[in-house]
Design a protein around this motif. Structure first.
Motif, PDB file in Angstrom:
ATOM      1  N   THR A 152     111.159  48.827 104.728  1.00  0.00           N
ATOM      2  CA  THR A 152     110.797  49.960 105.568  1.00  0.00           C
ATOM      3  C   THR A 152     111.886  50.149 106.624  1.00  0.00           C
TER       4      THR A 152
ATOM      5  N   THR B 271     117.742  55.258  96.787  1.00  0.00           N
ATOM      6  CA  THR B 271     116.797  56.300  97.207  1.00  0.00           C
ATOM      7  C   THR B 271     117.406  57.689  97.166  1.00  0.00           C
TER       8      THR B 271
ATOM      9  N   LEU C  96     114.037  57.319 102.131  1.00  0.00           N
ATOM     10  CA  LEU C  96     113.071  56.498 102.854  1.00  0.00           C
ATOM     11  C   LEU C  96     112.753  57.168 104.190  1.00  0.00           C
TER      12      LEU C  96
ATOM     13  N   LEU D 121     117.898  49.691  93.323  1.00  0.00           N
ATOM     14  CA  LEU D 121     117.276  50.752  94.116  1.00  0.00           C
ATOM     15  C   LEU D 121     118.352  51.679  94.655  1.00  0.00           C
TER      16      LEU D 121
ATOM     17  N   CYS E  74     109.215  44.336  99.721  1.00  0.00           N
ATOM     18  CA  CYS E  74     108.918  45.626 100.346  1.00  0.00           C
ATOM     19  C   CYS E  74     109.932  45.893 101.443  1.00  0.00           C
TER      20      CYS E  74
ATOM     21  N   ILE F 256     108.663  51.040 100.779  1.00  0.00           N
ATOM     22  CA  ILE F 256     109.010  51.056  99.351  1.00  0.00           C
ATOM     23  C   ILE F 256     108.796  49.657  98.803  1.00  0.00           C
TER      24      ILE F 256
ATOM     25  N   THR G 280     115.659  58.508  94.012  1.00  0.00           N
ATOM     26  CA  THR G 280     114.202  58.320  93.954  1.00  0.00           C
ATOM     27  C   THR G 280     113.472  58.941  95.135  1.00  0.00           C
TER      28      THR G 280
END
Length: 693
Positions: free
Chosen positions: A564, A485, A491, A483, A562, A497, A488
Motif C-alpha cells: 500500500t 501497475t 495504486l 507486478l 500485500c 494490492i 493493472t
C-alpha cells in the motif's frame, strides 16, 4: 593501503602524504571538464523514454562516493592567467608546498584544479594563489601539458584484469593507499614495466602487509613496487637484470590482501610515490591475455609451491643501481610465444565455503538514535549481533537491512567485518536530507560487524537472517516482473494490492524473496508499505522522483505479500532471488570488481563483468550477491543484470532519474563466471561483491 611494514621500508625516498578536507575531490581541472561534458549536465530537465513512457526528469547534482573516485587524468597545466608560479622540486608534497608558500592547501588545489591525490613530480609548475610569500626557481621547466611523471614500457599484469583510482583511499591503521590495485585471477603473470634491476625482495610471513613482493629499479632511478605475489618467476633474485615485459612473478593474495590482485606503486626518480592510476591507464593492457615474447624464448614453468616464508633469504641491492644494459634481449618482433601456462593457485587464503541461511523476524542491532541521533562521517560503529533472537552462537555472517535518513549531505554506507578496515565499496547510497533503504550480506567476527557512513546521517541496522547449520540456500533468478501497475491499474492512496505466492513464484521450502521495487510518477513524496497480508506491514519513505527504486529481501508466508502507499503511484516489482533449496552462498569481504567510470559507461550493448575467481568469490561460483551502484548522468535509466549467455528479461535491478547515485544489493546468476549489464540509456555502473556461492 600502504603495503609496506616498518620492517619493509622503501628502498629510498619514502614520502609522507597529508590529506586535507578537500581530498575527496577526485581530479585535476581537465578531468572535471571532461566528466561534466560526458554527463551532459546543463541544469535543465530532460525527457527520456523509460519502459515505453515519456517522463520529464528534473536534473540535480549527483553524489559519487568518495571511496570510489572517478578515473584519474594527466595533470593539467597551470592556468595561463597565473602571475606567481612555483616549480616543484624533489620531495615536495602539497602539504610541504603549503608550508613553504604560506597559503592553505585548499587554495593550492583551487588554483590548480587539483586535489590532495593529484601527483606531483620535479619540474612541474604550479600556480600560487594570492598571498603566497615564497616561490622556488630551480631552472627546470615543467613538462608539456599532459605529460606523465613516468612512462611505462609494459603493463604490470597479464589480462584479463581491471582497476580503478583508489589513490590515497583510507586503509587500516591510519594508512593511505599509495598504489593502484589491479584485480586479476591468482596465477596470472606479472611483468616488469621497465628495463631495470630487481633491487629488493620480501617473502610472505605472519603479519606482513605486502606478502611476496618485488622492487624493480629502472635505469633512471625510478622504482616500482609489486606486492601480494603468489610466487616469483624462477631463476630471478635480487640483482637480476630484467627487460620490460619479462615475467617476474604471478598475481596472488599473500600478505594483507582480501582477494587476488597486484598492488603496484610508482616512485619517480626514487622519490615519494605518485598516483600510478593515470600512468598505468596510459598503457592499459587489461584486455591483453597473451604474454609478450620472453628473453629466454619460452614461458617460465608453472610454480608448484609458493616461495618459502620467513626472513633470511631476501637481500637488498642498492636502491639505484648504475644503468646497465640487460644481459639478454627479447626475441625479434613476430616471434610467437608458446601458449600461456597458468600457474596453480597456491594462494594461502581460500574462498569461504558456502553457507545455509535461516530467516527470522527482523531484529534491530543498532539504531543511531540510541547514541545521540546520527553517525559522524567516516566513523566506525561496532554493531553486536550475537545474542539477538534467532542469531546462532558463533555465526559467520548475517543478512542486514540498512536504513538511512536525515543525511547532512549525499553519501553512502558500507558494512564489513570489524577486523578489516572500511573497504572501497558501498552498499547503500543516499541523498542530502533524503532516505534510503536496502539489504546486504556481511561477515561476522566474534559476534560483531562494523558500519561506516560517509556523511552525518541517522543509520539503522536490522538483522534479517544468519548463517546457520539448518537453513536454505539462494536461487538467483534473472529479474522476473511480477507486478506492474502501469498495466493493472495505478495504486491509489490507502488502497491495498495483494500478490499471491503463485504469482511471486514462491516454492514450498522458500523462506524469503529478494526483489527490486521501482516507483513511477508518484503524486508526491510519501510512505510505501510491504509485508505479509493480514499482518502489520513494513514501511519506508518514498521520494517524489518520477522514477526511483530500492532492493529488498523479505520473508514469505502462505498469505502472500500485500502493499500500500500513502500517495498515488505506479509500482513495479521484479523478483531477483528466491531463498530456498540447497545452493549455498557465503559472505565475501566487500570488493570492488567493476567501475565503468574508467571504461566509458554501460549502454544497451551487454557489458560482461567477471565475478568468479575475484577476491573471496570461488572460481566456480554460479551465484553472487552484488551491490550495484547506478550513477546516472543527463538521462535517467533502468539497468538489467543477467547471465551473459542469455538476454535480459523485462525485469530490471535498479532504476533512477538523471543525476542520481543509487545502490541496490541484488542476487545474480553467473554464466562462465560472468554477469552482463545493460542500461536503457548510457550510465555509469559500479559493482561491489558481498556474497557468492
Amino acid at each position: 593501503m600502504n603495503e609496506r611494514t616498518g620492517a619493509e621500508p622503501s628502498p629510498s625516498g619514502a614520502g609522507t602524504t597529508v590529506r586535507s578536507d578537500d581530498s575527496r575531490r577526485t581530479s585535476f581541472r581537465g578531468r572535471l571538464t571532461r566528466r561534466n561534458g560526458r554527463n551532459g549536465r546543463n541544469g535543465r530537465g530532460r525527457i527520456i523514454a523509460l519502459s515505453s513512457m515519456a517522463l520529464l526528469l528534473p536534473a540535480c547534482p549527483a553524489a559519487v562516493p568518495a571511496a570510489a573516485p572517478a578515473p584519474a587524468a594527466a595533470p593539467a597545466a597551470a592556468p595561463s592567467t597565473c602571475t606567481t608560479m612555483y616549480t616543484v622540486v624533489s620531495g615536495d608534497s602539497w602539504f610541504a608546498i603549503s608550508k613553504k608558500t604560506g597559503v592553505s592547501q585548499s587554495s593550492l588545489y583551487s588554483a590548480n584544479g587539483a586535489t590532495a591525490s593529484s601527483p606531483l613530480f620535479p619540474g612541474m609548475q604550479l600556480c600560487l594563489p594570492a598571498g603566497a610569500t615564497v616561490t622556488t626557481v630551480t631552472g627546470t621547466t615543467a613538462p608539456p601539458a599532459g605529460q606523465l611523471a613516468v612512462n611505462l614500457a609494459a603493463f604490470p599484469t597479464q589480462g584479463p584484469c581491471w582497476f580503478i583510482d583508489s589513490w590515497q583511499a583510507p586503509r587500516g591503521g591510519g594508512r593511505l593507499h599509495e598504489g593502484v590495485d589491479i584485480m586479476a585471477k591468482a596465477g596470472q603473470y606479472v611483468y616488469a614495466v621497465q628495463d631495470g634491476t630487481l633491487s629488493k625482495q620480501t617473502l610472505d610471513r605472519a603479519g606482513s602487509l605486502s606478502g611476496n613482493a618485488w622492487w624493480l629499479t629502472g635505469n633512471d632511478g625510478s622504482y616500482y613496487f609489486y606486492a601480494h605475489l603468489s610466487a616469483f618467476a624462477p631463476d630471478l633474485k635480487v640483482g637480476s637484470k630484467v627487460v620490460a615485459g619479462q615475467i617476474i612473478g604471478y598475481v596472488g593474495r599473500t600478505g594483507n590482501a582480501s582477494g587476488a590482485h597486484l598492488h603496484f606503486e610508482i616512485h619517480p626518480r626514487g622519490g615519494a610515490a605518485v598516483n600510478p592510476t593515470p600512468i598505468v591507464r596510459a598503457v592499459d593492457g587489461c584486455r591483453n591475455t597473451t604474454p609478450p615474447p620472453q628473453p629466454s624464448g619460452t614461458l617460465p614453468p608453472t610454480p608448484s609451491t609458493l616461495a618459502p616464508a620467513g626472513p633470511g633469504t631476501a637481500t637488498t641491492a642498492p636502491a639505484t643501481p648504475a644503468p646497465t644494459a640487460p644481459a639478454t634481449t627479447a626475441p625479434a618482433p613476430g616471434t610467437t610465444a608458446p601458449a600461456p601456462v597458468v600457474p596453480t593457485n597456491t594462494s594461502p587464503t581460500a574462498p569461504a565455503p558456502g553457507a545455509a541461511w535461516q530467516f527470522f523476524s527482523p531484529k534491530t542491532a543498532y539504531d543511531s538514535a540510541w547514541n545521540g541521533g546520527a553517525m559522524a562521517p567516516f566513523s566506525r560503529q561496532t554493531v553486536k549481533v550475537s545474542g539477538l533472537a534467532g542469531v546462532p552462537s558463533g555465526t559467520a555472517g548475517v543478512l542486514v537491512r540498512l536504513t538511512v535518513s536525515g543525511a547532512s549531505s549525499s553519501g553512502y554506507v558500507v558494512t564489513y567485518a570489524c577486523e578489516t578496515g572500511a573497504p572501497v565499496a558501498s552498499q547503500l547510497s543516499f541523498r542530502q536530507g533524503g532516505g534510503a533503504v536496502g539489504t546486504s550480506m556481511v561477515r561476522v567476527v566474534k559476534g560483531q560487524l562494523c558500519v561506516t557512513s560517509s556523511a552525518t546521517a541517522k543509520v539503522k541496522v536490522e538483522v534479517l537472517a544468519a548463517q546457520s547449520a539448518n537453513g536454505v540456500g539462494l536461487q538467483a533468478v534473472t529479474a522476473t516482473r511480477v507486478l506492474d501497475t502501469r498495466t493493472t491499474g495505478r495504486l491509489a492512496p490507502g488502497n491495498q494490492i495483494q500478490i499471491a505466492n503463485s504469482v511471486l513464484g514462491v516454492p514450498a521450502d522458500a523462506q524469503a524473496l529478494s526483489v527490486a521495487v521501482t516507483f513511477v510518477n508518484p503524486d508526491a513524496a510519501g510512505t510505501f508499505s510491504l509485508g505479509f497480508c493480514g499482518q502489520g506491514l513494513w514501511s519506508t519513505a518514498m521520494s517524489a522522483d518520477p522514477v526511483s527504486s530500492f532492493a529488498m529481501t523479505m520473508r514469505v508466508n502462505p498469505s502472500g505479500w500485500c502493499l500500500t502507499s500513502t500517495v498515488a503511484t505506479d509500482v513495479i516489482i521484479d523478483v531477483t532471488g528466491v531463498w530456498a533449496g540447497s545452493t549455498k552462498v557465503s559472505t565475501v569481504d566487500p570488493l570492488r570488481i567493476f567501475d565503468s567510470r574508467s571504461s566509458g559507461g554501460v549502454g544497451q550493448a551487454g557489458t560482461p563483468v567477471q565475478v568468479a575467481g575475484l577476491g573471496g568469490v570461488p572460481a566456480g561460483a554460479s551465484t553472487a550477491l552484488l551491490a550495484i551502484t547506478l550513477v546516472t548522468g543527463g538521462g535517467g535509466t533502468s539497468v538489467f543484470a543477467y547471465p551473459c549467455n542469455e538476454g535480459p528479461t523485462s525485469g530490471s535491478v535498479i532504476a533512477a532519474v538523471p543525476n542520481r547515485v543509487t545502490t541496490a544489493v541484488v542476487p545474480v546468476r553467473l554464466s562462465g563466471g560472468q554477469v552482463c549489464l545493460r542500461s536503457i540509456n548510457p550510465a555509469d555502473v559500479i559493482i561491489d561483491v558481498v556474497g557468492a556461492g
